[in-house]
Design a protein around this motif. Sequence first.
Motif, mmCIF file in Angstrom:
data_model
loop_
_atom_site.group_PDB
_atom_site.id
_atom_site.type_symbol
_atom_site.label_atom_id
_atom_site.label_comp_id
_atom_site.label_asym_id
_atom_site.label_seq_id
_atom_site.Cartn_x
_atom_site.Cartn_y
_atom_site.Cartn_z
ATOM 1 N N ILE A 170 0.843 -1.194 0.000
ATOM 2 C CA ILE A 170 0.000 0.000 0.000
ATOM 3 C C ILE A 170 0.875 1.239 0.000
ATOM 4 N N SER A 171 1.919 1.236 0.822
ATOM 5 C CA SER A 171 2.775 2.413 0.939
ATOM 6 C C SER A 171 3.488 2.702 -0.363
ATOM 7 N N ILE A 172 3.930 1.633 -1.009
ATOM 8 C CA ILE A 172 4.630 1.838 -2.277
ATOM 9 C C ILE A 172 3.675 2.424 -3.302
ATOM 10 N N LYS A 173 2.464 1.881 -3.322
ATOM 11 C CA LYS A 173 1.481 2.351 -4.293
ATOM 12 C C LYS A 173 1.165 3.832 -4.080
ATOM 13 N N LYS A 174 1.155 4.223 -2.816
ATOM 14 C CA LYS A 174 0.835 5.630 -2.519
ATOM 15 C C LYS A 174 2.072 6.507 -2.462
ATOM 16 N N ARG A 175 3.216 5.894 -2.716
ATOM 17 C CA ARG A 175 4.484 6.616 -2.649
ATOM 18 C C ARG A 175 4.668 7.304 -1.296
ATOM 19 N N GLN A 176 4.355 6.565 -0.247
ATOM 20 C CA GLN A 176 4.597 7.088 1.097
ATOM 21 C C GLN A 176 5.612 6.185 1.775
ATOM 22 N N SER A 177 6.385 6.745 2.678
ATOM 23 C CA SER A 177 7.234 5.864 3.470
ATOM 24 C C SER A 177 6.313 5.211 4.486
ATOM 25 N N SER A 178 6.564 3.937 4.816
ATOM 26 C CA SER A 178 5.564 3.267 5.647
ATOM 27 C C SER A 178 5.594 3.759 7.094
ATOM 28 N N GLY A 179 6.737 4.167 7.591
ATOM 29 C CA GLY A 179 6.782 4.695 8.950
ATOM 30 C C GLY A 179 6.332 3.678 9.980
ATOM 31 N N THR A 180 6.088 4.124 11.192
ATOM 32 C CA THR A 180 5.568 3.215 12.200
ATOM 33 C C THR A 180 4.097 2.975 11.925
ATOM 34 N N TYR A 181 3.685 1.733 11.945
ATOM 35 C CA TYR A 181 2.262 1.447 11.824
ATOM 36 C C TYR A 181 1.943 0.268 12.721
ATOM 37 N N TYR A 182 0.680 -0.096 12.773
ATOM 38 C CA TYR A 182 0.244 -1.121 13.722
ATOM 39 C C TYR A 182 -0.584 -2.176 13.004
ATOM 40 N N ILE A 183 -0.532 -3.383 13.544
ATOM 41 C CA ILE A 183 -1.302 -4.487 12.965
ATOM 42 C C ILE A 183 -2.185 -5.059 14.064
ATOM 43 N N LEU A 184 -3.472 -5.115 13.783
ATOM 44 C CA LEU A 184 -4.389 -5.742 14.725
ATOM 45 C C LEU A 184 -4.811 -7.081 14.137
ATOM 46 N N VAL A 185 -4.435 -8.176 14.779
ATOM 47 C CA VAL A 185 -4.781 -9.500 14.267
ATOM 48 C C VAL A 185 -6.018 -10.010 15.007
ATOM 49 N N ASP A 195 -16.593 0.197 20.407
ATOM 50 C CA ASP A 195 -15.487 1.083 20.774
ATOM 51 C C ASP A 195 -14.150 0.652 20.204
ATOM 52 N N LEU A 196 -14.127 -0.446 19.480
ATOM 53 C CA LEU A 196 -12.840 -1.036 19.080
ATOM 54 C C LEU A 196 -11.874 -0.013 18.474
ATOM 55 N N LEU A 197 -12.314 0.691 17.426
ATOM 56 C CA LEU A 197 -11.348 1.521 16.705
ATOM 57 C C LEU A 197 -10.941 2.781 17.471
ATOM 58 N N PRO A 198 -11.885 3.553 17.993
ATOM 59 C CA PRO A 198 -11.449 4.741 18.743
ATOM 60 C C PRO A 198 -10.579 4.414 19.963
ATOM 61 N N VAL A 199 -10.908 3.336 20.668
ATOM 62 C CA VAL A 199 -10.122 3.019 21.860
ATOM 63 C C VAL A 199 -8.735 2.500 21.463
ATOM 64 N N THR A 200 -8.681 1.687 20.401
ATOM 65 C CA THR A 200 -7.378 1.226 19.923
ATOM 66 C C THR A 200 -6.521 2.423 19.529
ATOM 67 N N ARG A 201 -7.135 3.357 18.838
ATOM 68 C CA ARG A 201 -6.429 4.578 18.450
ATOM 69 C C ARG A 201 -5.887 5.318 19.676
ATOM 70 N N ARG A 202 -6.735 5.406 20.671
ATOM 71 C CA ARG A 202 -6.326 6.133 21.874
ATOM 72 C C ARG A 202 -5.116 5.465 22.529
ATOM 73 N N PHE A 203 -5.120 4.148 22.603
ATOM 74 C CA PHE A 203 -3.996 3.466 23.242
ATOM 75 C C PHE A 203 -2.742 3.506 22.369
ATOM 76 N N ILE A 204 -2.930 3.486 21.061
ATOM 77 C CA ILE A 204 -1.766 3.614 20.182
ATOM 78 C C ILE A 204 -1.091 4.962 20.428
ATOM 79 N N ASP A 205 -1.887 6.011 20.487
ATOM 80 C CA ASP A 205 -1.324 7.341 20.724
ATOM 81 C C ASP A 205 -0.617 7.402 22.071
ATOM 82 N N TYR A 206 -1.254 6.786 23.055
ATOM 83 C CA TYR A 206 -0.678 6.783 24.391
ATOM 84 C C TYR A 206 0.658 6.040 24.429
#
Length: 375
Positions: A170-185, A195-206
Amino acid sequence: MRYEAAGLTVLYVLTFLIVLPVLCSTWRYSVYYRGGESPDENDPSVLSYFSDVMTSVNDETDERPVFLLVTIVTVRREGHFYLSRVVARLHQLLSAYNGGNGNDGAIRAMICNVDRDPELHQEALDLQTIYPVVRRDVQQQPISYNDLMDKEKDDYIFCLNASQHYHEQISIKKRQSSGTYYILVLEDDAVPLDDLLPVTRRFIDYLKMRRSDDDRDFFYVKLYHPERLQNYWQPEPWRIAEWIAVSVLSVFLLQVVLGLRLRRHSLWIIYFMALTECLGRPHLLQFKRWMFARLASPAAAYNLLAATECCTPAMLFSNTSAYLASAFLSSITCKRGYAKDTALYLYARQSGRQAFVVEPNLVQHVGRVSTLRFN
Ligand SMILES: *[C@@H]1O[C@H](CO)[C@@H](O)[C@H](O)[C@H]1NC(C)=O
Ligand SMILES: *[C@@H]1O[C@H](CO)[C@@H](O)[C@H](O)[C@H]1NC(C)=O
């Protein structure tokens, strides 16, 4: 004094022998649960959801970097539509999240088909129109496994690697560096809660914020722990402390609010300890969430705690820890008593890496019988 003793006896009998057995017979995690009122497992409305939904056309035009990739690990489960339920729910939540006006990144999803015979997993094949599907081909699998636990582990490695690979694409296609990202399995019987996505976001930021301190990433965050293991009667010191604190506070409130002058404090504290345990701590957590939703925001009701052992229906990794986890899992052999969840937990402890669990749960585990074992 004597009145208080008599009153307490009546209260104990009324509460534990009459009121709670009636009130809590349908509360799934209370000690009085008698079965019944189970949610309809094969809810047909799921299938009609897909006929109404436009396939995710706008994913391709979304220019924001993908900070979180949700990967659903799936195998065939005859007679159930778990995967469809998970995908439908996730699709709803993702559409709402990505449609929001945040400029700080999007969330994408993919399905990881690790059935022994991926061509036969019709449900996953049908869902290709919703999310991209990668599959573990027969050629990539050993002819046989000594232990199903080991297949489960190899499937997990495959999906972790496939997720990293997909994010790279995806990053290559968008010509972005991938940087830090997260995987939820997510496993295919872990249905996302609201609440899954907003709370996950909140903890990632934290966790990102905390990380700058010692420059070491967390290893994983569990977004689910079995409810039956969430009760107070578990050998975890902080939970016993919470149990006593809640009970003492209840006695205190009783005195203040009702203006009672209680003397037998220890009996009252024991009363509340028994009461909370009998009601079931998962229900208390639900109540707390409900309170926070009214008073502040639902996300505020979630806590990040040191990880407890057991179970992997919903696991969050960072790009670095996903790499680490798949490298570690590749180096071991799993067997009964040493499944991937135990292995990861022990590895985190031995290597001094931080692992967390979120409470209350962010997914609902619907698969009563997993394909391999009870969970
Ligand atoms: C994860 O992302 C960080 C930040 O961009 C990068 O430095 C690191 O190399 C990545 N880790 C892996 C294993 O790709
Ligand atoms: C997955 O990635 C890990 C770490 O790079 C590697 O050790 C392992 O061999 C890979 N396994 C598969 C099946 O791709």
